[in-house]
Design a protein around this motif. Sequence first.
Motif, PDB file in Angstrom:
ATOM      1  N   ILE A  24      49.658  35.180  46.251  1.00  0.00           N
ATOM      2  CA  ILE A  24      48.902  36.424  46.459  1.00  0.00           C
ATOM      3  C   ILE A  24      49.825  37.630  46.285  1.00  0.00           C
ATOM      4  N   ALA A  25      51.047  37.524  46.805  1.00  0.00           N
ATOM      5  CA  ALA A  25      52.000  38.637  46.680  1.00  0.00           C
ATOM      6  C   ALA A  25      52.330  38.897  45.212  1.00  0.00           C
ATOM      7  N   ILE A  26      52.548  37.812  44.448  1.00  0.00           N
ATOM      8  CA  ILE A  26      52.867  37.985  43.025  1.00  0.00           C
ATOM      9  C   ILE A  26      51.694  38.617  42.283  1.00  0.00           C
ATOM     10  N   CYS A  47      51.979  46.245  40.542  1.00  0.00           N
ATOM     11  CA  CYS A  47      52.278  47.551  41.144  1.00  0.00           C
ATOM     12  C   CYS A  47      53.748  47.909  40.957  1.00  0.00           C
ATOM     13  N   VAL A  48      54.635  46.912  41.103  1.00  0.00           N
ATOM     14  CA  VAL A  48      56.070  47.173  40.932  1.00  0.00           C
ATOM     15  C   VAL A  48      56.362  47.634  39.504  1.00  0.00           C
ATOM     16  N   ILE A  49      55.774  46.929  38.522  1.00  0.00           N
ATOM     17  CA  ILE A  49      56.033  47.285  37.115  1.00  0.00           C
ATOM     18  C   ILE A  49      55.474  48.668  36.791  1.00  0.00           C
ATOM     19  N   LEU A  50      54.252  48.939  37.227  1.00  0.00           N
ATOM     20  CA  LEU A  50      53.664  50.257  36.961  1.00  0.00           C
ATOM     21  C   LEU A  50      54.407  51.354  37.722  1.00  0.00           C
ATOM     22  N   PHE A  87      47.512  43.371  32.753  1.00  0.00           N
ATOM     23  CA  PHE A  87      48.190  42.579  33.780  1.00  0.00           C
ATOM     24  C   PHE A  87      47.287  41.506  34.406  1.00  0.00           C
ATOM     25  N   PRO A  88      46.042  41.840  34.787  1.00  0.00           N
ATOM     26  CA  PRO A  88      45.209  40.792  35.401  1.00  0.00           C
ATOM     27  C   PRO A  88      44.988  39.600  34.480  1.00  0.00           C
ATOM     28  N   ALA A 105      42.624  44.206  41.325  1.00  0.00           N
ATOM     29  CA  ALA A 105      42.225  45.390  40.562  1.00  0.00           C
ATOM     30  C   ALA A 105      42.161  46.623  41.464  1.00  0.00           C
ATOM     31  N   ALA A 106      41.593  46.458  42.667  1.00  0.00           N
ATOM     32  CA  ALA A 106      41.471  47.606  43.578  1.00  0.00           C
ATOM     33  C   ALA A 106      42.854  48.119  43.990  1.00  0.00           C
ATOM     34  N   VAL A 107      43.772  47.190  44.318  1.00  0.00           N
ATOM     35  CA  VAL A 107      45.107  47.607  44.769  1.00  0.00           C
ATOM     36  C   VAL A 107      45.880  48.254  43.617  1.00  0.00           C
ATOM     37  N   VAL A 108      45.846  47.625  42.425  1.00  0.00           N
ATOM     38  CA  VAL A 108      46.629  48.136  41.294  1.00  0.00           C
ATOM     39  C   VAL A 108      46.098  49.506  40.845  1.00  0.00           C
TER      40      VAL A 108
END
Length: 242
Positions: free
Chosen positions: A24-26, A32-35, A59-60, A110-113
């Motif tokens: 889930i973390a990955i 988010c880290v890459i963006l 990404f997704p 999707a919501a978090v990113v």
Amino acid sequence: MNAGLLLATTARVGRQLLADKRTIAIVVVLPCVILGLIAWMFDGTPVLDQFGPVLVGIFPLIVMFLVTSVATLRERSSGTLERLMTTPLGRGDFVVGYALAFGALAILQAAVVVGFTLLVGMDVKGSIGLLILVAVLNALLGCCLGLAGSSLARTEFQAVQLMPVFIFPQLIVCGLLMPRDQMPQVLEWISRVLPLTYAVEAMQDIAQGLPWSDIAGAVVVMLLWLAIAMIGGAVTLRRRTP
């Protein structure tokens, strides 16, 4: 398909996902880290506004392909899938159950990113809801392609290696590197068949503020590809790895 068996499969896969905090973390944190790094690196330039919506859609697809293909192969190699197939559970129940469970994770992703990229400064002129919708469709497509692709692999390492085979050709001809109308005609025809082309096109249109009527055609093509990938995943599903 049997609704009870389908929901039981969804619940079983959902419990497995909830127990796997690292996955889930990955799925949620890595994009988010890459963006975030892109936003930091190109701060003060329009790079994030130009490429951020497209990356939010790509990404997704990549992450869900990897996670689903490895998870399915693990179920097959461990014998779990073979035992499930001795029950009344059908291939369609398994594939759709998987898609629903990973679809819930895709909505969270999707919501978090999207929320994170807006927080770090990405400017989207169109509907945020449409942006999330296309990201979720991409994630579901990656999930179903991962189910279909796992049938070609015998080990988890091979499943990971399949990702470039399924994804990289689409990335090259989807219009990111060169406008499609400037490509050699054969490559343009190929790009018009592949689903990532329409995902990128929809994300770019949303970022420019175009309305739903201009995006609907791309979304319909993505839904058709989603249906094809689901059917392909069900047809190619094997009980165990030889």
